[in-house]
Motif scaffolding. Sequence first.
Motif, PDB file in Angstrom:
ATOM      1  N   SER A 170       0.813  -1.215   0.000  1.00  0.00           N
ATOM      2  CA  SER A 170       0.000   0.000   0.000  1.00  0.00           C
ATOM      3  C   SER A 170       0.844   1.261   0.000  1.00  0.00           C
ATOM      4  O   SER A 170       0.486   2.255  -0.640  1.00  0.00           O
ATOM      5  N   PHE A 171       1.974   1.254   0.709  1.00  0.00           N
ATOM      6  CA  PHE A 171       2.844   2.432   0.720  1.00  0.00           C
ATOM      7  C   PHE A 171       3.393   2.704  -0.674  1.00  0.00           C
ATOM      8  O   PHE A 171       3.394   3.851  -1.142  1.00  0.00           O
ATOM      9  N   ILE A 172       3.822   1.667  -1.364  1.00  0.00           N
ATOM     10  CA  ILE A 172       4.346   1.831  -2.718  1.00  0.00           C
ATOM     11  C   ILE A 172       3.233   2.306  -3.647  1.00  0.00           C
ATOM     12  O   ILE A 172       3.459   3.127  -4.542  1.00  0.00           O
ATOM     13  N   GLY A 173       2.016   1.819  -3.434  1.00  0.00           N
ATOM     14  CA  GLY A 173       0.890   2.262  -4.252  1.00  0.00           C
ATOM     15  C   GLY A 173       0.581   3.734  -4.058  1.00  0.00           C
ATOM     16  O   GLY A 173       0.304   4.455  -5.023  1.00  0.00           O
ATOM     17  N   CYS A 174       0.638   4.205  -2.799  1.00  0.00           N
ATOM     18  CA  CYS A 174       0.397   5.628  -2.543  1.00  0.00           C
ATOM     19  C   CYS A 174       1.458   6.490  -3.207  1.00  0.00           C
ATOM     20  O   CYS A 174       1.157   7.540  -3.788  1.00  0.00           O
ATOM     21  N   VAL A 175       2.704   6.076  -3.118  1.00  0.00           N
ATOM     22  CA  VAL A 175       3.779   6.833  -3.756  1.00  0.00           C
ATOM     23  C   VAL A 175       3.606   6.818  -5.273  1.00  0.00           C
ATOM     24  O   VAL A 175       3.799   7.841  -5.946  1.00  0.00           O
ATOM     25  N   ALA A 176       3.204   5.681  -5.832  1.00  0.00           N
ATOM     26  CA  ALA A 176       3.009   5.596  -7.285  1.00  0.00           C
ATOM     27  C   ALA A 176       1.877   6.499  -7.740  1.00  0.00           C
ATOM     28  O   ALA A 176       1.989   7.172  -8.776  1.00  0.00           O
ATOM     29  N   ILE A 177       0.798   6.548  -6.975  1.00  0.00           N
ATOM     30  CA  ILE A 177      -0.316   7.437  -7.339  1.00  0.00           C
ATOM     31  C   ILE A 177       0.133   8.889  -7.249  1.00  0.00           C
ATOM     32  O   ILE A 177      -0.181   9.710  -8.119  1.00  0.00           O
ATOM     33  N   GLY A 178       0.887   9.213  -6.207  1.00  0.00           N
ATOM     34  CA  GLY A 178       1.389  10.584  -6.078  1.00  0.00           C
ATOM     35  C   GLY A 178       2.314  10.970  -7.212  1.00  0.00           C
ATOM     36  O   GLY A 178       2.238  12.082  -7.751  1.00  0.00           O
ATOM     37  N   MET A 179       3.214  10.073  -7.583  1.00  0.00           N
ATOM     38  CA  MET A 179       4.123  10.355  -8.698  1.00  0.00           C
ATOM     39  C   MET A 179       3.353  10.499 -10.010  1.00  0.00           C
ATOM     40  O   MET A 179       3.720  11.309 -10.872  1.00  0.00           O
ATOM     41  N   THR A 180       2.287   9.731 -10.162  1.00  0.00           N
ATOM     42  CA  THR A 180       1.455   9.857 -11.364  1.00  0.00           C
ATOM     43  C   THR A 180       0.800  11.224 -11.408  1.00  0.00           C
ATOM     44  O   THR A 180       0.762  11.871 -12.462  1.00  0.00           O
ATOM     45  N   LEU A 181       0.281  11.682 -10.261  1.00  0.00           N
ATOM     46  CA  LEU A 181      -0.343  13.003 -10.220  1.00  0.00           C
ATOM     47  C   LEU A 181       0.674  14.099 -10.527  1.00  0.00           C
ATOM     48  O   LEU A 181       0.367  15.071 -11.231  1.00  0.00           O
ATOM     49  N   ILE A 182       1.898  13.950 -10.011  1.00  0.00           N
ATOM     50  CA  ILE A 182       2.931  14.953 -10.290  1.00  0.00           C
ATOM     51  C   ILE A 182       3.277  14.958 -11.771  1.00  0.00           C
ATOM     52  O   ILE A 182       3.418  16.018 -12.391  1.00  0.00           O
TER      53      ILE A 182
END
Length: 102
Positions: free
Chosen positions: A65-77
């Motif tokens: 889940s932590f990696i998923g949150c970071v991936a979603i954040g990087m996608t938004l950026i």
Amino acid sequence: MTERSPAIASSGNTATADPLRARFNRARLFSWAQAIGLIVLLAVIFATPGFLAGPSILSLLTTVSFIGCVAIGMTLITISGNIMSFALGATVGVTAMVFIVA
């Protein structure tokens, strides 16, 4: 006034078809590699006792889940046009705030 022989004309056609054929063969090879990888993964999953148990799946989801949150954040950026930094801490913070507001 030179004439092109049929052998030269046909070799020109195969030269343009060869990259397409090579790309098709690479795509076919890649799809076979994916299928074999998936079969091996499924074999390992079913061969490992307790892998599909509830606590094991919950542990995997919690870890990922932590990696998923970071991936979603990087996608938004990336989609936003890089208006924010790529710092991991800032990304996790912004992603957490977005999920809390949502």
